[in-house]
Design a protein around this motif. Structure first.
Motif, PDB file in Angstrom:
ATOM      1  N   THR A   1       2.024   6.903  -7.306  1.00  0.00           N
ATOM      2  CA  THR A   1       1.126   7.820  -8.016  1.00  0.00           C
ATOM      3  C   THR A   1       1.844   9.096  -8.465  1.00  0.00           C
TER       4      THR A   1
ATOM      5  N   SER B   1       2.321   1.704  -3.402  1.00  0.00           N
ATOM      6  CA  SER B   1       1.269   2.075  -4.343  1.00  0.00           C
ATOM      7  C   SER B   1       0.947   3.563  -4.252  1.00  0.00           C
ATOM      8  N   TYR B   2       0.884   4.087  -3.032  1.00  0.00           N
ATOM      9  CA  TYR B   2       0.611   5.523  -2.875  1.00  0.00           C
ATOM     10  C   TYR B   2       1.762   6.362  -3.432  1.00  0.00           C
TER      11      TYR B   2
ATOM     12  N   LEU C   1      -0.251   9.230   3.129  1.00  0.00           N
ATOM     13  CA  LEU C   1      -0.668   7.841   3.297  1.00  0.00           C
ATOM     14  C   LEU C   1       0.481   6.876   3.028  1.00  0.00           C
ATOM     15  N   GLY C   2       1.306   7.166   2.021  1.00  0.00           N
ATOM     16  CA  GLY C   2       2.465   6.324   1.749  1.00  0.00           C
ATOM     17  C   GLY C   2       3.426   6.289   2.926  1.00  0.00           C
TER      18      GLY C   2
ATOM     19  N   ASN D   1      -3.393  12.833   1.561  1.00  0.00           N
ATOM     20  CA  ASN D   1      -3.018  12.689   0.157  1.00  0.00           C
ATOM     21  C   ASN D   1      -2.117  11.463   0.016  1.00  0.00           C
ATOM     22  N   ASP D   2      -1.668  11.203  -1.186  1.00  0.00           N
ATOM     23  CA  ASP D   2      -0.876  10.000  -1.435  1.00  0.00           C
ATOM     24  C   ASP D   2       0.460  10.020  -0.690  1.00  0.00           C
TER      25      ASP D   2
ATOM     26  N   SER E   1       0.835  -1.207   0.000  1.00  0.00           N
ATOM     27  CA  SER E   1       0.000   0.000   0.000  1.00  0.00           C
ATOM     28  C   SER E   1       0.866   1.251   0.000  1.00  0.00           C
ATOM     29  N   SER E   2       1.922   1.227   0.802  1.00  0.00           N
ATOM     30  CA  SER E   2       2.829   2.375   0.857  1.00  0.00           C
ATOM     31  C   SER E   2       3.435   2.649  -0.514  1.00  0.00           C
TER      32      SER E   2
END
Length: 256
Positions: free
Chosen positions: A66, A62-63, A207-208, A203-204, A59-60
């Motif tokens: 972006t 993936s954020y 969250l990352g 935001n990304d 998940s990290s």
């Protein structure tokens, strides 16, 4: 708008409090059963390792991906992971180990520390989960429900990782349920904060970083605390297979 927010908050709360279901295992456990202590600690370590590698680190990355290429997103993920490990190491200094003695009671006392650190890690982990569930449920009831169910399934084993060490250390079912409650309530708190305060800042990038840091904390706890403690009771093979069981179970909970 108020109806959507209430729906999202309810979904986040239900997902968070599913952690309490895992804690119910203490009502069927014998505190003097050291095989169960060994297996449960190994299982908890496996759960945390699996959550870190199967969910949090992907998940990290993936954020980060972006806005960054493959190489940079991996580097940012690893930096966040290292920050989490360093944070957990620093936290470790404020919750000192019991004096190492080969006695039954001191081993059980040391479990209290393991349970508290696990509670902190899972509470931190649940906070962004609450944000994610709230944001999904706010936009779409069906999507929010799907995410809440998925989170609920994998919160149940996490409840076990908090409740059992505290129960075996103190003999108190009330304390075990209380600390599990503290870990679970961070999810609806995360949802509430998402609605009241954090929406402009989520935001990304943030969250990352958050997911990478949480992964580092969980890996530190699993490797430094849970797995070594699981072998202290004289059943190393049982602890090993329980850890493998925890590692294998968590990906299955993500299927729902």
């Amino acid at each position: 708008m108020e109806q959507e927010a209430l729906r999202a908050l309810i979904l986040s709360t239900l997902a968070g409090f599913s952690t309490m279901i895992g804690a119910l295992i203490i009502f069927f456990s014998d505190r003097k059963n050291e095989k169960l202590v060994s297996a449960s600690l190994g299982f908890a370590g496996g759960v945390m390792i699996s959550v870190s590698f199967m969910e949090l680190l992907p998940s990290s990355k993936s954020y980060f991906s972006t806005f960054a290429n493959e190489q940079l997103s991996t580097i940012y993920m690893v930096i966040s992971l290292i920050l989490g490990i360093l944070f957990a190491s620093l936290l470790d200094k404020f919750i000192p180990h019991e004096e190492e003695k080969d006695t039954h009671e001191l081993k059980h006392e040391n479990l209290y520390r393991v349970g508290i650190v696990s509670m902190m890690a899972i509470a931190i982990h649940n906070f962004p989960e609450g944000i994610a569930t709230f944001m999904a449920g706010y936009d779409s009831g069906s999507l929010g429900m799907a995410i809440a169910i998925a989170i609920a399934f994998h919160n149940i084993p996490e409840g076990i990782t908090v409740a059992l060490p505290v129960y075996f250390a103190t003999g108190s079912k009330g304390k075990a349920m209380y600390y599990t409650f503290l870990s679970s309530i961070s999810e609806p708190i995360g949802a509430l904060m998402a609605f009241l305060v954090l929406r402009p800042f989520i935001n990304d990038v943030t969250l990352g970083i958050i997911f990478g840091i949480i992964s580092g904390i969980m890996l530190y706890i699993a490797i430094e605390e849970l797995l070594p403690s699981s072998r202290d009771y004289g059943y190393p093979r049982l602890a090993l297979w329980a850890a493998f069981a925890g590692i294998c179970l968590m990906p299955l909970t993500l299927m729902f």
